[in-house]
Design a protein around this motif. Structure first.
Motif, PDB file in Angstrom:
ATOM      1  N   ILE A 270       0.827  -1.218   0.000  1.00 46.65           N
ATOM      2  CA  ILE A 270       0.000   0.000   0.000  1.00 46.65           C
ATOM      3  C   ILE A 270       0.857   1.263   0.000  1.00 46.65           C
ATOM      4  O   ILE A 270       0.607   2.208  -0.757  1.00 46.65           O
ATOM      5  CB  ILE A 270      -0.964   0.014   1.202  1.00 46.65           C
ATOM      6  N   LYS A 293      -8.451  -4.143   6.207  1.00 47.43           N
ATOM      7  CA  LYS A 293      -8.409  -2.727   5.845  1.00 47.43           C
ATOM      8  C   LYS A 293      -8.525  -2.580   4.339  1.00 47.43           C
ATOM      9  O   LYS A 293      -8.052  -3.430   3.587  1.00 47.43           O
ATOM     10  CB  LYS A 293      -7.106  -2.087   6.340  1.00 47.43           C
ATOM     11  N   ALA A 295      -7.916   0.356   1.268  1.00 49.14           N
ATOM     12  CA  ALA A 295      -7.413   1.670   0.863  1.00 49.14           C
ATOM     13  C   ALA A 295      -7.612   1.818  -0.631  1.00 49.14           C
ATOM     14  O   ALA A 295      -7.622   0.830  -1.371  1.00 49.14           O
ATOM     15  CB  ALA A 295      -5.936   1.813   1.214  1.00 49.14           C
ATOM     16  N   LYS A 301     -12.814   7.624  -4.651  1.00 49.76           N
ATOM     17  CA  LYS A 301     -13.386   8.018  -3.353  1.00 49.76           C
ATOM     18  C   LYS A 301     -14.910   8.124  -3.400  1.00 49.76           C
ATOM     19  O   LYS A 301     -15.589   7.766  -2.438  1.00 49.76           O
ATOM     20  CB  LYS A 301     -12.791   9.360  -2.895  1.00 49.76           C
ATOM     21  N   LEU A 313     -12.315   1.354   5.937  1.00 49.95           N
ATOM     22  CA  LEU A 313     -11.484   2.170   5.044  1.00 49.95           C
ATOM     23  C   LEU A 313     -10.372   2.854   5.824  1.00 49.95           C
ATOM     24  O   LEU A 313     -10.553   3.265   6.967  1.00 49.95           O
ATOM     25  CB  LEU A 313     -12.340   3.241   4.351  1.00 49.95           C
ATOM     26  N   ILE A 314      -9.218   2.963   5.182  1.00 47.66           N
ATOM     27  CA  ILE A 314      -8.099   3.697   5.791  1.00 47.66           C
ATOM     28  C   ILE A 314      -7.657   4.804   4.853  1.00 47.66           C
ATOM     29  O   ILE A 314      -8.010   4.834   3.692  1.00 47.66           O
ATOM     30  CB  ILE A 314      -6.897   2.760   6.115  1.00 47.66           C
TER      31      ILE A 314
END
Length: 314
Positions: A270, A293, A295, A301, A313-314
């Motif tokens: 990530i 998690k 991302a 978005k 979500l992170i």
């Protein structure tokens, strides 16, 4: 939509078209899959790619335009040295993960194979359309790029046949054609939950006609003494890539880019993967980790909705 399922490329294939297209368009797509699989596979003794592999260290082999173009693209991407490596064949055949005889090789065997996976040892001749693997024992493997190439070819075929709307699902590679039947023409596509059976989503992507490719460690793996060995190898070590990722999904215009960049992004993890994908025009990505998690890059978005409350979500 008119839908049919086929088996090929080692998976269940689902092709769908909206009327006025017909089942004949689906069958034409499947015939194209079979033709490409016949010439590109390394999972049978005979194919154009296997003719190149069998001649490793001996002589160049002339191949068809389709095979040559795909090998050339795969070699060029491999030379970026970001994780994707079309010369990985000797390691794949050594471990056999996902196939009969899967095993944990001896470290000495792995080190020996590392001498055979340098893409710079693949010599291409554009004039003669030949491919030469300069060391005996080398093997090209197009498994990380062929599905995307084939999906794009089906889309081109369908468009030439007048298909206005459809879905090409090659198992991990989804390619959308035209507008959906929804009023806004956008598609709603589930992103695979890595821990559940196929077609169980962890979230929904709302998108125009794009390619959605997911690569992960959850379908082909080997468990020995409680340790999980997956099928995505690190060319530096000869062992499966070590990071916290479960899967990467790439959203792109063409499916071959999705194939390429899922591998590159998975290798980068990530922290490096998101900035890398952000820099690529027209690409977006969703990363899913082993500790639940999720991302994503900035372009998704407002287009991705998480639907599984085990993830955050992170």
């Amino acid at each position: 939509m008119i839908q049919k399922q086929y088996y090929g490329l080692g998976t269940v294939i689902t092709l769908s078209v909206s009327e006025p297209a017909t089942a004949a368009d689906l069958d034409a797509g499947n015939r194209l899959i079979k033709h490409y699989e016949d010439i590109l596979t390394v999972n049978r003794p005979v194919s154009e790619v296997m003719s190149v592999n069998h001649a490793a260290g001996q002589q160049p082999v002339q191949v068809s335009k389709i095979t040559y173009q795909l090998i050339k693209r795969a070699v060029a991407v491999s030379k970026w040295q970001l994780g994707f490596n079309t010369a990985i064949g000797p390691l794949v055949k050594l471990w056999k993960i996902g196939f009969d005889g899967a095993n944990l090789p001896a470290d000495t065997e792995i080190k020996n194979r590392l001498q055979l996976i340098d893409p710079n040892d693949i010599h291409l001749d554009d004039d003669q359309q030949t491919v030469f693997l300069t060391k005996p024992g080398m093997e090209i493997d197009l498994g990380a790029i062929a599905k995307g190439y084939i999906a794009d070819a089906i889309k081109d075929l369908w468009i030439s046949m007048g298909v206005e709307s459809g879905i090409i699902d090659l198992g991990g590679n989804i390619l959308l054609v035209g507008d959906s039947a929804r009023p806004n023409g956008l598609w709603r596509i589930g992103v695979q939950n890595p821990l559940k059976q196929r077609h169980t989503a962890l979230g929904i992507l709302t998108t125009p006609a794009k390619s959605i490719v997911t690569s992960g460690i959850y379908e082909r793996y080997l468990v020995i003494n409680g340790h999980n060995y997956h099928h995505m190898f690190d060319s530096k070590t000869g062992y499966p890539i070590q990071n916290d990722l479960e899967s990467v999904t790439i959203v792109s215009d063409v499916s071959i880019d999705g194939d390429i960049w899922t591998t590159e992004a998975f290798y980068q993890d990530i922290d490096k993967g998101i900035p890398l994908i952000e820099k690529q025009p027209g690409l977006d990505a969703i990363f899913v980790t082993r500790d639940f998690k999720v991302a994503m890059t900035s372009g998704l978005k407002d287009r991705f909705e998480l639907t599984d409350n085990h993830y955050h979500l992170i």
